[in-house]
Structure formats: C-alpha cells, structure tokens
Design a protein around this motif. Structure first.
Motif, PDB file in Angstrom:
ATOM      1  N   MET A  56      35.739  45.155  46.982  1.00 55.60           N
ATOM      2  CA  MET A  56      36.951  45.086  46.157  1.00 55.60           C
ATOM      3  C   MET A  56      38.053  45.975  46.743  1.00 55.60           C
ATOM      4  N   HIS A  57      37.679  47.138  47.272  1.00 58.79           N
ATOM      5  CA  HIS A  57      38.675  47.993  47.953  1.00 58.79           C
ATOM      6  C   HIS A  57      39.300  47.240  49.131  1.00 58.79           C
ATOM      7  N   ARG A  58      38.441  46.584  49.906  1.00 56.38           N
ATOM      8  CA  ARG A  58      38.957  45.841  51.077  1.00 56.38           C
ATOM      9  C   ARG A  58      39.916  44.742  50.607  1.00 56.38           C
ATOM     10  N   ALA A  59      39.543  44.086  49.509  1.00 55.71           N
ATOM     11  CA  ALA A  59      40.381  42.993  48.996  1.00 55.71           C
ATOM     12  C   ALA A  59      41.742  43.523  48.554  1.00 55.71           C
ATOM     13  N   VAL A  60      41.747  44.677  47.914  1.00 59.88           N
ATOM     14  CA  VAL A  60      43.029  45.270  47.484  1.00 59.88           C
ATOM     15  C   VAL A  60      43.865  45.603  48.716  1.00 59.88           C
ATOM     16  N   ASP A  61      43.227  46.141  49.749  1.00 57.54           N
ATOM     17  CA  ASP A  61      43.971  46.462  50.981  1.00 57.54           C
ATOM     18  C   ASP A  61      44.575  45.200  51.594  1.00 57.54           C
ATOM     19  N   GLU A  62      43.832  44.109  51.549  1.00 58.30           N
ATOM     20  CA  GLU A  62      44.384  42.839  52.069  1.00 58.30           C
ATOM     21  C   GLU A  62      45.638  42.448  51.291  1.00 58.30           C
ATOM     22  N   LEU A  63      45.573  42.628  49.979  1.00 62.49           N
ATOM     23  CA  LEU A  63      46.723  42.239  49.144  1.00 62.49           C
ATOM     24  C   LEU A  63      47.924  43.151  49.394  1.00 62.49           C
ATOM     25  N   ALA A  64      47.664  44.315  49.984  1.00 65.08           N
ATOM     26  CA  ALA A  64      48.740  45.303  50.206  1.00 65.08           C
ATOM     27  C   ALA A  64      49.550  45.016  51.470  1.00 65.08           C
ATOM     28  N   SER A  65      49.152  44.000  52.231  1.00 67.17           N
ATOM     29  CA  SER A  65      49.874  43.740  53.482  1.00 67.17           C
ATOM     30  C   SER A  65      50.265  42.259  53.547  1.00 67.17           C
ATOM     31  N   ALA A  66      51.502  41.990  53.986  1.00 57.41           N
ATOM     32  CA  ALA A  66      51.997  40.602  53.995  1.00 57.41           C
ATOM     33  C   ALA A  66      51.126  39.710  54.884  1.00 57.41           C
ATOM     34  N   SER A  67      50.584  40.256  55.960  1.00 54.36           N
ATOM     35  CA  SER A  67      49.841  39.412  56.909  1.00 54.36           C
ATOM     36  C   SER A  67      48.473  38.993  56.357  1.00 54.36           C
ATOM     37  N   THR A  68      47.929  39.727  55.361  1.00 52.82           N
ATOM     38  CA  THR A  68      46.603  39.383  54.808  1.00 52.82           C
ATOM     39  C   THR A  68      46.668  39.074  53.310  1.00 52.82           C
ATOM     40  N   PHE A  69      47.878  38.971  52.804  1.00 54.80           N
ATOM     41  CA  PHE A  69      48.079  38.753  51.363  1.00 54.80           C
ATOM     42  C   PHE A  69      47.489  37.400  50.903  1.00 54.80           C
ATOM     43  N   HIS A  70      47.003  37.359  49.670  1.00 59.25           N
ATOM     44  CA  HIS A  70      46.538  36.103  49.050  1.00 59.25           C
ATOM     45  C   HIS A  70      47.254  35.904  47.735  1.00 59.25           C
ATOM     46  N   GLY A  71      47.818  34.746  47.545  1.00 60.26           N
ATOM     47  CA  GLY A  71      48.432  34.412  46.253  1.00 60.26           C
ATOM     48  C   GLY A  71      47.448  33.594  45.441  1.00 60.26           C
ATOM     49  N   TYR A  72      47.927  32.525  44.824  1.00 60.05           N
ATOM     50  CA  TYR A  72      47.020  31.637  44.075  1.00 60.05           C
ATOM     51  C   TYR A  72      45.878  31.195  44.983  1.00 60.05           C
ATOM     52  N   GLY A  73      44.673  31.205  44.447  1.00 61.13           N
ATOM     53  CA  GLY A  73      43.532  30.690  45.216  1.00 61.13           C
ATOM     54  C   GLY A  73      43.177  29.308  44.713  1.00 61.13           C
ATOM     55  N   PRO A  74      42.133  28.691  45.274  1.00 59.21           N
ATOM     56  CA  PRO A  74      41.708  27.386  44.765  1.00 59.21           C
ATOM     57  C   PRO A  74      41.246  27.521  43.306  1.00 59.21           C
ATOM     58  N   GLU A  75      41.643  26.564  42.442  1.00 64.01           N
ATOM     59  CA  GLU A  75      41.295  26.671  41.010  1.00 64.01           C
ATOM     60  C   GLU A  75      39.787  26.755  40.807  1.00 64.01           C
ATOM     61  N   GLN A  76      39.052  26.100  41.710  1.00 62.82           N
ATOM     62  CA  GLN A  76      37.599  26.029  41.539  1.00 62.82           C
ATOM     63  C   GLN A  76      36.911  27.288  42.077  1.00 62.82           C
ATOM     64  N   GLY A  77      37.643  28.143  42.733  1.00 65.36           N
ATOM     65  CA  GLY A  77      37.076  29.370  43.319  1.00 65.36           C
ATOM     66  C   GLY A  77      37.069  29.275  44.830  1.00 65.36           C
ATOM     67  N   TYR A  78      37.051  30.427  45.492  1.00 64.82           N
ATOM     68  CA  TYR A  78      37.035  30.437  46.965  1.00 64.82           C
ATOM     69  C   TYR A  78      35.740  29.800  47.469  1.00 64.82           C
ATOM     70  N   ALA A  79      35.890  28.998  48.520  1.00 61.75           N
ATOM     71  CA  ALA A  79      34.746  28.254  49.056  1.00 61.75           C
ATOM     72  C   ALA A  79      33.622  29.200  49.487  1.00 61.75           C
ATOM     73  N   SER A  80      34.000  30.361  50.059  1.00 64.71           N
ATOM     74  CA  SER A  80      32.952  31.271  50.557  1.00 64.71           C
ATOM     75  C   SER A  80      32.082  31.766  49.388  1.00 64.71           C
TER      76      SER A  80
END
Ligand code: PLP
Length: 411
Positions: A56-80
C-alpha cells in the motif's frame, strides 16, 4: 413530490449494534470508571500484514508521481488482482474460474445488498435463522420481505438453525427462488460438510434456485474436510454466486476490499422462463454504478497472495483462532454450552439459567463489564444464545474470561 421507497419505512428503527451501543453508553454514563471489554462486534483488532502495508505504501508513492499515477481503474477490478484470486483461492483448490467471473468490490457488504437489484421483486427468498441481518434488511428494502410480525417478515422463508438440528438448515418445505447461505456461519460459527452443501446445490439445480453463498470467513476453516468454496460442489457454478472479503481474511475492515464471483454458467430467468446471464447483468450494473475499489486497497489485497503475505495473514488468523479455542475451553469449563469457534471466529453460547439473550447481555455487562451480541438480534431462533467474537486482543480476551468466571456464581 418526491416519494420515498415505502419499503425503507418498514425497517425497524433499531439496528442491533446501535441498540447494543446505546445500552453500553447508558451503563458507562452511570459507571464512568468501568473498564468494558467488547467481545461483541465482529471487527478485527490486529494490524495489517507487513507485506500488505508495504504494497500500500508503494501504491501511494505511485499515485504521488505523474509518471506512475493511476486514475479510474477497471470497474471489475485490476486484472492482476483478479488473476491472483482465481489462482490462489480457486485453481489451487481444483476450481476452474476465469478472471472475468470475478468482480472486485469495496467489501462483501455492498454486494450482499446490491445483488438484489438484479433480481425480480416477486422472488421467494429464504434465509437461515439466525442470520447475518444484511440479507434480510436488503430484501426488505427491495420489497421482497412483506411485513414484520412477531420478529419475522411474512414473505421470507426462515430456515431455523437450532441445537436440535445441529445448526444445519433443512431444505425449505416450499420451493424458494433465492437462498442466502453463509459458511462458516456468522453468527453461529458452525460450518457445513461437503455432503450438506452438495444437498443445497442439488436442491438449487432442481428448483432453479439462486444460492447467494457468503464465505467471508472461509480463511478460518481449520478442518481440511470442510469446503472453502461452494464451487467445490458439483454443478454449483450453474446456481451460485460466491462472496468473499479481505476484511476478516487480512484485516481489511477499514481498508475495504472484497470480491464477488458470478460464474458465466449461472442463469436466472425471465418471467417467461428464458435464461439470462447474471454475469453479464452484474457487469452491466457494476460498470454503471460502481467505479472500482481504490487502487491502494487493490494493491494491498494483491499482496495478501504473495508468499510473505500468505504466511503473515495465516499467523494473524491463528492468533484469533487461539482466542476462539481459549474462549471455548474457558466457558465450557465454567459449565456453559458453547458451539462454533472451531472453524470460525465466532462462538455461539447458550445463555444459562433460562435467561433471554438480552437478559444475559445485561448480566454480562453489569457483572463482568463484558459486551456480547445477543443471539435474538440475529433472528427468532437466536433467542437463548449470545455471540462472542475471537477478534479481541489476547490479554483482553483472557481478562474477559477471568471476569466471567469470577461472576458465574452471581445470578
Ligand atoms: N458477510 C458476513 C457474513 C459478515 O459477517 C460481514 C461482516 O461482518 C460481511 C459479509 C461484510 O464484510 P465486509 O463488507 O467488511 O467485506
């Protein structure tokens, strides 16, 4: 003029846990120094697994940078995440599901309620008694329950789970269209054997009944003979939706993530008997009304399936199950009759001395400063029982037991 949904007005004002909170609040006002221990509400107390926290920390860090940011995801959930679910929770048990049969959500409660939107108001619905109240209230809101008389909704079929039938519900005497089953069970802490669950699946296939199978507590199963998923049963994917949650498996009650499995082979029917795919309808519903669980929660959930994550959540579950064992042993030694607690974090305790559930609730609160959940709050067949949870901290659990032992003489 905006008209309200009249079914909402039929709901009784008091939600069980509000009534408990009120009684505890009143007691606290009169006894401000009382040190009250709650073994009542089904919420976890131990911290998230380190593997989950790191993800979860890593995910927050991704959201903190434009190059790794994630907006809306797939409604059904991430495939992984859906692939990890299919692999670890199903393929590992010999169940062949595809990731597009899995719908990630913000916890099981939402879908326990929302699933009713796909289903006609005229369906006859059966619930076990006692029951997780959400199934009942959601059907009241949906107009499928009729009206309330002496604690029962007159259009619901109640399947009593009592000491006499070892808490195993009988098949309904009159056919039903939808049945809610929850195993391991909240509140009784009991489970179904493979043969007992197969009987339900066979029944559902005979009557084209939809089984809504809630296995939010499957991670607590210790006995290798007990099924974890309804899809271990032959033919179940034609008749069952399964709901699971990371809440009790991995301490996500505050994080929020779960999933619902809607197999492609599962059908419900139009009023003229034509089959309709619930997978397609649920996909349609979710993509219209749900924008997916949070990226951070889903990354955390995925980490539950890593080797470290699996080991760490197993340890926390073992901690709670040791609490369950201690409670069961302690109360049994005091002469109380205790069910559940072997494959579930709940213990279903018979109230002694002929007390009602609420009388025993007050007795425990006043004499021992311990909060339980009165069994009658889960349905008429819960009268004469109380539910205890194994989710408290170990020391508090032991303290609660000591206090109950100390006051057992006081009636
Ligand atoms: N199903 C059962 C039987 C439960 O006991 C609970 C929570 O206590 C839920 C579903 C909902 O869990 P969540 O919404 O946290 O996933």
């Amino acid at each position: 003029m905006a008209l309200v949904n009249p079914h909402f007005l039929q709901l009784p004002n008091h939600y069980l846990f509000s009534e408990i909170a009120e009684r505890v609040g009143r007691y606290r006002q009169r006894h401000p120094d009382a040190d009250i221990i709650s073994l009542g509400i089904g919420d976890v107390t131990q911290p998230l697994a380190p593997a989950v926290v790191q993800a979860m920390h890593r995910a927050v860090d991704e959201l903190a940078s434009a190059s790794t940011f994630h907006g809306y995801g797939p409604e059904q959930g991430y495939a992984s995440l859906r692939e990890a679910i299919v692999q670890h929770d199903y393929a590992a048990r010999g169940i062949d599901l595809s990731p597009d049969e899995v719908f990630v959500n913000d916890g099981a409660k939402s879908d326990c309620g929302n699933i009713g939107e796909l289903l006609h108001t005229d369906n006859r619905v059966a619930v076990t008694d006692p029951v997780y109240p959400v199934y009942v209230d959601a059907n009241v809101m949906g107009g499928r329950a009729g009206s309330l008389h002496d604690g029962k909704w007159n259009e619901l079929t109640y399947l009593p789970c009592t000491e006499a039938n070892h808490f195993v519900p009988q098949l309904p005497a009159q056919p039903v269209d939808i049945v809610y089953l929850c195993y391991p069970n909240n509140p009784t802490g009991t489970t179904l054997t493979r043969a007992q669950l197969q009987r339900w699946v066979d029944y559902a296939r005979r009557h084209r009944t939809l089984i809504v199978y809630d296995s939010a507590y499957e991670a607590y199963i210790q006995d290798t003979r007990i099924p974890h998923s309804i899809y271990e049963m032959e033919g179940a994917r034609e008749v069952a939706i399964e709901m699971r949650s990371f809440s009790k498996t991995a301490g996500f009650t505050g994080v929020r993530c779960g999933y619902t499995v809607v197999p492609k082979a599962l059908k419900a029917y139009t009023t003229d008997g034509k089959p309709a795919s619930l997978n397609q309808l649920w996909h349609r519903r979710q993509s219209t009304k749900f924008n997916g669980a949070s990226y951070v929660s889903q990354r955390g959930a995925e980490a539950v399936y890593s080797a470290e994550g699996q080991e760490q959540v197993r340890r926390t579950i073992a901690y709670y199950m040791e609490n369950a064992r201690l409670i069961k042993q302690g109360l049994t030694t005091m002469g109380l009759t205790v069910y559940g607690g072997d494959n579930a974090p709940y213990l279903w305790v018979k109230t002694p001395d002929g007390k009602t559930s609420w009388q025993f609730f007050d007795h425990l609160l006043h004499q021992s400063h311990v909060v339980c959940t009165p069994g009658s709050g889960f349905g008429p067949s819960g009268e004469g029982f109380m539910r205890l949870t194994a989710f408290a901290d170990r020391n508090r659990t032991l303290q609660a037991l000591e206090r109950i032992a100390g006051t057992r003489g006081k009636r």
